[in-house]
Design a protein around this motif. Structure first.
Motif, PDB file in Angstrom:
ATOM      1  N   LEU A  89      -8.607   4.663   7.043  1.00 13.70           N
ATOM      2  CA  LEU A  89      -8.860   5.869   6.185  1.00 13.70           C
ATOM      3  C   LEU A  89     -10.186   6.297   5.854  1.00 13.70           C
ATOM      4  O   LEU A  89     -10.181   7.450   5.531  1.00 13.70           O
ATOM      5  CB  LEU A  89      -8.094   5.346   4.730  1.00 13.70           C
ATOM      6  CG  LEU A  89      -6.497   4.908   4.924  1.00 13.70           C
ATOM      7  CD1 LEU A  89      -5.992   4.232   3.700  1.00 13.70           C
ATOM      8  CD2 LEU A  89      -5.852   6.424   5.346  1.00 13.70           C
ATOM      9  N   THR A  90     -11.150   5.413   5.800  1.00 18.06           N
ATOM     10  CA  THR A  90     -12.522   5.823   5.746  1.00 18.06           C
ATOM     11  C   THR A  90     -12.897   6.692   6.718  1.00 18.06           C
ATOM     12  O   THR A  90     -13.560   7.827   6.867  1.00 18.06           O
ATOM     13  CB  THR A  90     -13.475   4.601   5.531  1.00 18.06           C
ATOM     14  OG1 THR A  90     -12.785   3.572   4.447  1.00 18.06           O
ATOM     15  CG2 THR A  90     -14.731   4.878   5.541  1.00 18.06           C
ATOM     16  N   LEU A 119      -6.738  -0.908   7.708  1.00 15.56           N
ATOM     17  CA  LEU A 119      -6.283   0.326   7.005  1.00 15.56           C
ATOM     18  C   LEU A 119      -7.411   1.012   6.339  1.00 15.56           C
ATOM     19  O   LEU A 119      -7.531   2.267   6.460  1.00 15.56           O
ATOM     20  CB  LEU A 119      -5.009  -0.092   5.735  1.00 15.56           C
ATOM     21  CG  LEU A 119      -4.242   0.926   5.555  1.00 15.56           C
ATOM     22  CD1 LEU A 119      -3.504   1.630   6.522  1.00 15.56           C
ATOM     23  CD2 LEU A 119      -3.099   0.185   4.600  1.00 15.56           C
ATOM     24  N   GLU A 146       0.805  -1.253  -0.125  1.00 13.76           N
ATOM     25  CA  GLU A 146       0.012  -0.019  -0.013  1.00 13.76           C
ATOM     26  C   GLU A 146       0.918   1.263   0.014  1.00 13.76           C
ATOM     27  O   GLU A 146       0.487   2.342  -0.543  1.00 13.76           O
ATOM     28  CB  GLU A 146      -0.943   0.060   1.322  1.00 13.76           C
ATOM     29  CG  GLU A 146      -2.138  -0.996   1.050  1.00 13.76           C
ATOM     30  CD  GLU A 146      -2.986  -0.787   0.076  1.00 13.76           C
ATOM     31  OE1 GLU A 146      -3.192   0.261  -0.650  1.00 13.76           O
ATOM     32  OE2 GLU A 146      -3.234  -1.740  -0.672  1.00 13.76           O
ATOM     33  N   ASN A 206     -11.033  10.126   6.535  1.00 14.15           N
ATOM     34  CA  ASN A 206     -11.556  10.906   5.569  1.00 14.15           C
ATOM     35  C   ASN A 206     -13.238  11.303   5.537  1.00 14.15           C
ATOM     36  O   ASN A 206     -13.318  12.692   5.338  1.00 14.15           O
ATOM     37  CB  ASN A 206     -11.885  10.170   4.087  1.00 14.15           C
ATOM     38  CG  ASN A 206     -10.281   9.800   3.295  1.00 14.15           C
ATOM     39  OD1 ASN A 206      -9.378  10.502   3.434  1.00 14.15           O
ATOM     40  ND2 ASN A 206     -10.133   8.785   2.574  1.00 14.15           N
TER      41      ASN A 206
END
Length: 112
Positions: free
Chosen positions: A104-105, A100, A44, A108
Motif C-alpha cells: 500500500l505504501t 500489505l 484489515e 500510494n
C-alpha cells in the motif's frame, strides 16, 4: 510518519515471534500460518470501512504500547504453550500485515 511507526511496531513483534521460533527450534504449522495470514486480511478488510475511527483509536500512544506489549507477551506465552501453532499464526499474521503495508505504501507513492 504513522506508516513507518506502524511498520516498526509490527516488525518488532514479528522479530520476537521469529526469534522465539528459532530459539525453540519450532517446526511451524502451515495451517496455523495460513490462518494468521487470513486473519490479517479479514481484519484489515473489515477495518478499512471504519478507517477514521480505527486510526483515531490507534493514534493513542497508550493503545500502541498496550498492543505492542500484548503481542510480545502472546509470543512468549505461546512459545511455551503451543509454539507450533501460536508462533506460526503470529508470523503469518504479522508477515501479511508487513507485506500489505509495504504494498500500500508503494501504491500510494506512485499515485501522487
Amino acid at each position: 510518519m504513522s506508516v513507518a511507526r506502524d511498520g516498526l511496531l509490527a516488525l518488532a513483534v514479528f522479530f520476537v515471534f521469529g526469534l522465539l521460533a528459532f530459539l525453540f527450534e519450532t517446526p511451524l504449522s502451515r495451517w496455523a500460518f495460513a490462518v494468521g495470514c487470513g486473519a490479517t486480511l479479514a481484519f484489515e478488510s473489515v477495518t478499512i470501512r471504519y478507517r477514521v475511527a480505527v486510526r483515531t483509536v490507534w493514534e493513542q500512544p497508550r493503545v500502541q504500547a498496550t498492543l505492542l506489549i500484548a503481542g510480545i507477551c502472546t509470543g512468549i506465552v505461546g512459545a511455551f504453550l503451543a509454539p507450533k501453532y501460536v508462533l506460526a499464526a503470529g508470523i503469518g499474521a504479522l508477515g501479511t500485515y508487513l507485506v500489505l503495508l509495504g504494498a500500500l505504501t508503494i501504491v500510494n507513492r506512485y499515485r501522487r
